[in-house]
Enzyme design. Structure first.
Site, short mmCIF file in Angstrom:
data_model
loop_
_atom_site.label_atom_id
_atom_site.label_comp_id
_atom_site.label_asym_id
_atom_site.label_seq_id
_atom_site.Cartn_x
_atom_site.Cartn_y
_atom_site.Cartn_z
N GLN A 152 0.80 -1.22 0.00
CA GLN A 152 0.00 0.00 0.00
C GLN A 152 0.84 1.27 0.00
O GLN A 152 0.34 2.33 -0.36
CB GLN A 152 -0.94 -0.01 1.22
CG GLN A 152 -1.95 -1.14 1.16
CD GLN A 152 -2.84 -1.18 2.38
OE1 GLN A 152 -2.53 -1.85 3.37
NE2 GLN A 152 -3.96 -0.48 2.36
N HIS B 190 0.84 -9.45 4.28
CA HIS B 190 -0.29 -8.52 4.37
C HIS B 190 -0.96 -8.45 2.98
O HIS B 190 -0.69 -7.56 2.18
CB HIS B 190 0.20 -7.14 4.81
CG HIS B 190 -0.90 -6.22 5.28
ND1 HIS B 190 -0.92 -5.61 6.51
CD2 HIS B 190 -2.03 -5.80 4.67
CE1 HIS B 190 -2.00 -4.86 6.63
NE2 HIS B 190 -2.70 -4.97 5.52
N ASN C 18 -1.84 -10.98 8.11
CA ASN C 18 -2.78 -9.92 8.45
C ASN C 18 -4.19 -10.31 8.03
O ASN C 18 -4.42 -10.73 6.90
CB ASN C 18 -2.40 -8.63 7.71
CG ASN C 18 -3.38 -7.51 8.00
OD1 ASN C 18 -3.44 -7.01 9.13
ND2 ASN C 18 -4.19 -7.13 7.01
N GLU C 19 -5.13 -10.15 8.93
CA GLU C 19 -6.55 -10.35 8.67
C GLU C 19 -6.82 -11.55 7.78
O GLU C 19 -7.31 -11.41 6.64
CB GLU C 19 -7.15 -9.09 8.04
CG GLU C 19 -7.05 -7.89 8.96
CD GLU C 19 -7.84 -6.69 8.47
OE1 GLU C 19 -8.20 -6.65 7.27
OE2 GLU C 19 -8.11 -5.79 9.27
C1 FCB Z 1 -7.59 -3.30 6.97
C2 FCB Z 1 -6.34 -3.72 6.25
C3 FCB Z 1 -5.45 -2.56 5.86
C4 FCB Z 1 -6.24 -1.37 5.39
C5 FCB Z 1 -7.32 -1.02 6.40
C6 FCB Z 1 -8.12 0.20 6.04
O1 FCB Z 1 -8.59 -4.25 6.78
O2 FCB Z 1 -5.58 -4.59 7.05
O3 FCB Z 1 -4.53 -3.01 4.89
O4 FCB Z 1 -6.74 -1.62 4.14
O5 FCB Z 1 -8.18 -2.11 6.54
#
Ligand code: FCB
Length: 430
Positions: free
Chosen positions: A19, A114, A158-159
């Site tokens: 990003q 990520h 991540n997530e």
């Molecule tokens: C989260 C992501 C991050 C960014 C934020 C706004 O879900 O981990 O990369 O996009 O949202």
């Protein structure tokens, strides 16, 4: 009101390589972004913020902000652009990043994955590829040994469910598969990758006489029934909450992967060696959704919407700090042995109208959680800079620092100074 945060509390910001860094040319997203219609306005990540080339500028911004932690991701596609071929320049770059951060008294918090992956790995099937765990674990060990041996905190993925949900269920991100049936193989593969990296990094650290903390960053959302007394809405919100919020962290605690949404998904299996493979809970908190059941493509599915009449961010996400406290409490109730690190919390706010207040309210909420005895170890605002917000392109502005993408200049917003003051006010007395 200023309440005491624990000694050593981490105040920081978070970013992700794809990003902000720019030129992630060997990643799966890089190719995919070229396809018209995938990203809003057909934007491409391109040079992004050139965080790669301008790291020292961004480091001085962090110093000005007064943070003592920075969460960022290392880009596997840059480290290993072709299978088995490591890129020395990329390794040196990240070594330098870690060295500069440590030199500035800012703790590097490292995310290994990520959302983006090397293209060669994606072509083989990403997390479901044969030998996926060996490849991921090799990369993780290299990062630890060559780049991050001095670092203490790591996020493997991540997530996980935002990533896999977008890629394998909703079909919005590469490899664009649609339907719950696609989820199981990559989910299991990802957990095996995490497990192997967890044990390998701990073994490496132990050999060096070091203790490290490894976990994932979980996106926890509040799901409330749209009609408070409607049993269908209550059941649907509950099913979504269990599936989305707790499947992954439960699996990392118990070794059992269980996900059930009636009619959509039913996974129940045990993954050997997975139990107790998170040392703390990484929490990303943004918002709440109201839930009901509706017809979509001829079948019944959960339908989400923001609560009407409530303030939202520029992306239409409800601003709901109470949900932060609700989430922190639930995490603590469910995993009392784990401390909680807020790995992300932020607002898309182009005009910077609500950001200072947003941060203040969330930090107040956090201090309420601390005074309830919830062991919170840090707060990382998303994000330091405006950046490439995935399929939304460059429009959403999450940054404390405004980016002018024409010349890549950076300008701290008023909320940057508010956050700086807040960090100062909360700094433990010497
Ligand atoms: C989260 C992501 C991050 C960014 C934020 C706004 O879900 O981990 O990369 O996009 O949202």
């Amino acid at each position: 009101m200023t309440r005491e945060f624990p000694k050593g509390f981490l105040w920081g910001t978070a970013t992700a390589a794809h990003q902000v860094e720019g030129n992630n040319i060997h990643s799966d997203w890089w190719e995919w972004e070229k396809i018209p219609g995938k990203i809003k306005k057909n934007e491409r990540s391109g040079i992004a913020c050139d965080h790669w080339g301008r790291f020292e500028v961004d480091l001085s911004l962090m110093r000005e902000l007064g943070v003592n932690a920075y969460r960022f991701s290392i880009e596997w596609a840059k480290i290993e652009p072709r299978e088995g071929e490591m890129n020395d320049e990329a390794i040196r770059h990240y070594q330098n990043v870690v060295r500069l951060l440590l030199g500035a008294g800012i703790e590097p918090l490292i995310t290994l994955h990520h959302f983006t992956s090397p293209r060669w790995w994606a072509e083989r099937g990403l997390w479901a590829a044969p030998g996926a765990a060996t490849a991921f674990c090799g990369y993780a060990k290299l990062v630890y040994r060559e780049i991050a041996a001095e670092c203490t905190r790591f996020t493997t993925v991540n997530e996980p469910l935002v990533h896999l949900g977008g890629a394998y269920v909703l079909g919005l991100t590469p490899p664009e598969k649609k339907g719950f049936l696609n989820l199981k193989a990559p989910l299991v593969g990802m957990l095996e990758c995490h497990r192997d990296a967890y044990w390998a990094l701990h073994a490496d650290a132990a050999e060096r006489g070091r203790k490290i903390d490894i976990g994932m960053a979980h996106h926890v959302r509040v799901f409330d029934p749209k009609r408070r007394w409607n049993p269908v809405d209550i059941l649907t919100a509950g099913a979504l909450d269990r599936a989305f919020n707790w499947t992954l962290p439960d699996a990392l605690e118990t070794g059992k992967l269980r996900m059930k949404i009636p009619g959509l998904v039913n996974i129940d299996l045990e993954i050997p060696g997975l139990a107790r493979t998170q040392d703390s809970f990484g929490l990303n908190y943004y918002s709440r959704d109201l839930v009901t059941l509706g017809f979509k493509d001829g079948r019944l599915e959960p339908v989400l919407s923001p609560k009407s009449g409530r303030p939202t961010n520029d992306l239409g996400w409800e601003l709901y700090p109470e949900g932060f406290l609700r989430s922190l409490r639930r995490v603590h109730e469910r995993y009392p042995r784990l401390s909680v690190l807020v790995t992300e919390n932020g607002i898309a706010d182009h005009a910077d109208r609500n950001r200072s207040e947003f941060i203040r309210e969330h930090v107040d909420t956090l201090s309420a959680a601390v005074s309830e005895g919830i062991p919170v170890t840090g707060y990382l605002y998303w994000s330091l800079l405006d950046n490439f917000e995935w399929i939304e392109g460059f429009d959403p502005r999450f940054g404390l620092v405004e980016m002018d993408y024409r010349d890549l200049s950076r300008k701290p917003r008023p909320s940057f100074y508010k956050y700086r003051d807040l960090i100062r006010a909360h700094a433990p007395s010497p």
